[in-house]
Enzyme design. Structure first.
Site, PDB file in Angstrom:
ATOM      1  NE  ARG A 135      -3.602  -2.500   0.632  1.00 24.30           N
ATOM      2  CZ  ARG A 135      -3.258  -3.684   0.115  1.00 24.30           C
ATOM      3  NH1 ARG A 135      -2.248  -3.770  -0.737  1.00 24.30           N
ATOM      4  NH2 ARG A 135      -3.930  -4.762   0.412  1.00 24.30           N
ATOM      5  CB  SER A 150      -9.898  -0.063   5.173  1.00 25.53           C
ATOM      6  OG  SER A 150     -10.392  -1.229   4.592  1.00 25.53           O
ATOM      7  CD  GLU A 166      -6.071   1.823   3.404  1.00 26.81           C
ATOM      8  OE1 GLU A 166      -5.800   0.830   4.076  1.00 26.81           O
ATOM      9  OE2 GLU A 166      -6.784   1.784   2.388  1.00 26.81           O
TER      10      GLU A 166
HETATM   11  P1  NAP Z   1      -9.630  -9.022   5.619  1.00 25.50           P
HETATM   12  O1  NAP Z   1      -9.898  -9.904   4.445  1.00 25.50           O
HETATM   13  O2  NAP Z   1     -10.514  -9.093   6.814  1.00 25.50           O
HETATM   14  O3  NAP Z   1      -8.129  -9.202   6.065  1.00 25.50           O
HETATM   15  C1  NAP Z   1      -7.618  -8.373   7.103  1.00 25.50           C
HETATM   16  C2  NAP Z   1      -6.094  -8.450   7.075  1.00 25.50           C
HETATM   17  O4  NAP Z   1      -5.690  -9.808   7.132  1.00 25.50           O
HETATM   18  C3  NAP Z   1      -5.483  -7.864   5.824  1.00 25.50           C
HETATM   19  O5  NAP Z   1      -4.348  -7.152   6.225  1.00 25.50           O
HETATM   20  C4  NAP Z   1      -5.076  -9.053   5.004  1.00 25.50           C
HETATM   21  O6  NAP Z   1      -3.852  -8.856   4.334  1.00 25.50           O
HETATM   22  C5  NAP Z   1      -4.830 -10.105   6.053  1.00 25.50           C
HETATM   23  N1  NAP Z   1      -5.140 -11.420   5.509  1.00 25.50           N
HETATM   24  C6  NAP Z   1      -6.341 -12.024   5.417  1.00 25.50           C
HETATM   25  N2  NAP Z   1      -6.233 -13.243   4.870  1.00 25.50           N
HETATM   26  C7  NAP Z   1      -4.920 -13.421   4.593  1.00 25.50           C
HETATM   27  C8  NAP Z   1      -4.161 -14.457   4.014  1.00 25.50           C
HETATM   28  N3  NAP Z   1      -4.736 -15.601   3.613  1.00 25.50           N
HETATM   29  N4  NAP Z   1      -2.827 -14.281   3.874  1.00 25.50           N
HETATM   30  C9  NAP Z   1      -2.234 -13.130   4.278  1.00 25.50           C
HETATM   31  N5  NAP Z   1      -2.895 -12.101   4.836  1.00 25.50           N
HETATM   32  C10 NAP Z   1      -4.213 -12.245   4.999  1.00 25.50           C
HETATM   33  O7  NAP Z   1      -9.503  -7.520   5.140  1.00 25.50           O
HETATM   34  P2  NAP Z   1     -10.549  -6.452   4.655  1.00 25.50           P
HETATM   35  O8  NAP Z   1     -10.254  -5.224   5.411  1.00 25.50           O
HETATM   36  O9  NAP Z   1     -11.955  -6.971   4.594  1.00 25.50           O
HETATM   37  O10 NAP Z   1     -10.047  -6.251   3.146  1.00 25.50           O
HETATM   38  C11 NAP Z   1     -10.194  -7.255   2.164  1.00 25.50           C
HETATM   39  C12 NAP Z   1      -9.060  -7.135   1.175  1.00 25.50           C
HETATM   40  O11 NAP Z   1      -9.107  -5.847   0.550  1.00 25.50           O
HETATM   41  C13 NAP Z   1      -7.688  -7.243   1.857  1.00 25.50           C
HETATM   42  O12 NAP Z   1      -6.832  -7.933   0.993  1.00 25.50           O
HETATM   43  C14 NAP Z   1      -7.277  -5.793   1.997  1.00 25.50           C
HETATM   44  O13 NAP Z   1      -5.883  -5.601   2.004  1.00 25.50           O
HETATM   45  C15 NAP Z   1      -7.881  -5.192   0.738  1.00 25.50           C
HETATM   46  N6  NAP Z   1      -8.058  -3.749   0.857  1.00 25.50           N
HETATM   47  C16 NAP Z   1      -7.285  -2.945   0.037  1.00 25.50           C
HETATM   48  C17 NAP Z   1      -7.379  -1.571   0.116  1.00 25.50           C
HETATM   49  C18 NAP Z   1      -6.527  -0.739  -0.772  1.00 25.50           C
HETATM   50  O14 NAP Z   1      -5.849  -1.243  -1.649  1.00 25.50           O
HETATM   51  N7  NAP Z   1      -6.526   0.545  -0.607  1.00 25.50           N
HETATM   52  C19 NAP Z   1      -8.238  -0.992   1.016  1.00 25.50           C
HETATM   53  C20 NAP Z   1      -9.017  -1.813   1.819  1.00 25.50           C
HETATM   54  C21 NAP Z   1      -8.914  -3.205   1.736  1.00 25.50           C
HETATM   55  P3  NAP Z   1      -3.705  -8.000   2.983  1.00 25.50           P
HETATM   56  O15 NAP Z   1      -3.972  -6.586   3.343  1.00 25.50           O
HETATM   57  O16 NAP Z   1      -2.282  -8.240   2.606  1.00 25.50           O
HETATM   58  O17 NAP Z   1      -4.652  -8.566   1.989  1.00 25.50           O
END
Ligand code: NAP
Length: 338
Positions: free
Chosen positions: A157, A231, A327
């Site tokens: 990010r 988020s 964020e």
């Molecule tokens: P989530 O799926 O509840 O996951 C929360 C955290 O756990 C995230 O940091 C995610 O890592 C990590 N995680 C979950 N499963 C994993 C796995 N199998 N291996 C490694 N790490 C794992 O998160 P959420 O907030 O609902 O978001 C869903 C996805 O959207 C996530 O991938 C999140 O990063 C992404 N997202 C991206 C943005 C952006 O690009 N601006 C904003 C919001 C959410 P990761 O962050 O590495 O995936």
């Protein structure tokens, strides 16, 4: 003064000195040359932005559109995408052309021009895996510049546009390399579960996209109905020593290894554990299905949302000794919690 209410997904009503909708690179360069000494800021879709007060600066809105194929062979298709294109519309374009690489990034809000700044990512895929280079214009003097992948210094990010070159360049277009024969990435548990429930045993890019859309829609509010910016906080990274201390009190605490020493902890879980999930404070609060999302139920000011974020940060710090960082960008400037 121009209202920015319809230019931020929180739906906060603040004003700026001047609002300019930019539809082409030439228009941008002319505008910058005509207003050399004025302070300026850039907005895409305002989906990662909390506006706290009126802005003295001019605001430029990126609406440079267009998706064109510039190179292709049996393996890949290279496309140049206008910085003002909606990211998800670009994902749909790729799926319609049977091209893979960004299906896990379905429904991420915001513009294509904003995608490299934060190196958007989701469900195990980040935009730098298909990124080739980008076109930008220097906000100081209107000079054009091309940034290679190395120039962008992508991280989790993160990119150079969030550090040394913050607010310096207007991203007019991005070149991506999409794949004709992609390997789908279903490594994240949530995707696997949905595909299993749908009895899809050999998923293609459309299946993965549908699963991601289903997951996101089931837990994230639509900003057209409830103001929000996705988020609000980053997922914090802590040491294993810190984690082990916390596990005495919270053995069920989820975590994901980064390396031998560090782990990533879901900010949403920490916030929920502090009792904030679904809490309403005045016209603001956290979303009932995802505590990481702060919402505007209608008429909340940016200041109220900021105050709520301070209170959440303080709770998480008091309970877990972890400082969760926003964020979203906070304008005019981030005011530190007292
Ligand atoms: P989530 O799926 O509840 O996951 C929360 C955290 O756990 C995230 O940091 C995610 O890592 C990590 N995680 C979950 N499963 C994993 C796995 N199998 N291996 C490694 N790490 C794992 O998160 P959420 O907030 O609902 O978001 C869903 C996805 O959207 C996530 O991938 C999140 O990063 C992404 N997202 C991206 C943005 C952006 O690009 N601006 C904003 C919001 C959410 P990761 O962050 O590495 O995936």
């Amino acid at each position: 003064m121009n209202s920015l209410k319809s230019y931020n997904t929180f739906g906060v009503d603040v004003h700026c000195a001047h609002l300019e909708i930019i539809k082409s690179e030439n228009q941008l360069i002319t505008f910058l040359k005509d207003h050399p000494d004025k302070e300026k800021r850039i907005i895409g879709e305002g989906s990662n932005l909390l506006l706290v007060n009126d802005l003295n600066e001019m605001v430029l809105v990126n609406r440079i559109k267009g998706i064109s194929i510039i190179d292709e062979n049996d393996e890949y298709v290279k496309v140049v995408v206008g910085g003002g294109e909606n990211w998800h519309q670009f994902v749909i374009w790729a799926l319609d052309h049977n091209l893979g690489g960004i299906e896990n990034l379905s429904l991420i809000p915001g513009t294509v021009g904003a995608a490299p700044i934060q190196n958007i990512g989701a469900y195990g895929t980040e935009q730098d895996s298909v990124f080739e280079y980008l076109f930008a214009v220097d906000m100081k003097n209107g000079t054009k510049r091309v940034f290679s992948k190395e120039d962008c210094q992508f991280g989790y990010r993160d990119s150079i546009f969030k550090s040394t070159l913050k607010d310096r360049y207007f991203i007019t277009g991005v070149v991506y390399r999409l794949l004709r024969h992609p390997m789908v990435n279903t490594s994240y548990g949530a995707i696997k579960e949905v595909l299993k429930a749908w009895r899809v045993s050999d998923p293609d890019i459309n299946d993965v996209s549908r699963a991601v859309i289903y997951i996101r829609q089931s837990k994230l509010p639509d900003p057209k109905i409830i103001g929000n910016s996705g988020s609000f906080f980053k997922n914090p990274i802590i040491t294993r020593t810190h984690l082990e201390k916390l596990q005495h009190f919270f053995p069920e605490m989820p975590f994901y290894p980064i390396d031998n020493n560090l782990v990533k902890v879901p900010a949403g879980w920490l916030i929920e554990k502090c009792g904030w999930k679904g809490k309403k404070v005045g016209q603001t609060g956290t979303y009932k299905k995802q505590a990481l999302v702060l919402v505007n139920y209608g008429g909340a000011s940016g200041r109220e949302i900021l105050e709520l974020s301070y209170n959440i940060r303080n709770s998480v710090r008091d309970t877990f000794d972890i400082d969760i960082q926003p964020e979203v960008n906070i304008w005019p400037d981030m005011v530190e919690a007292h």
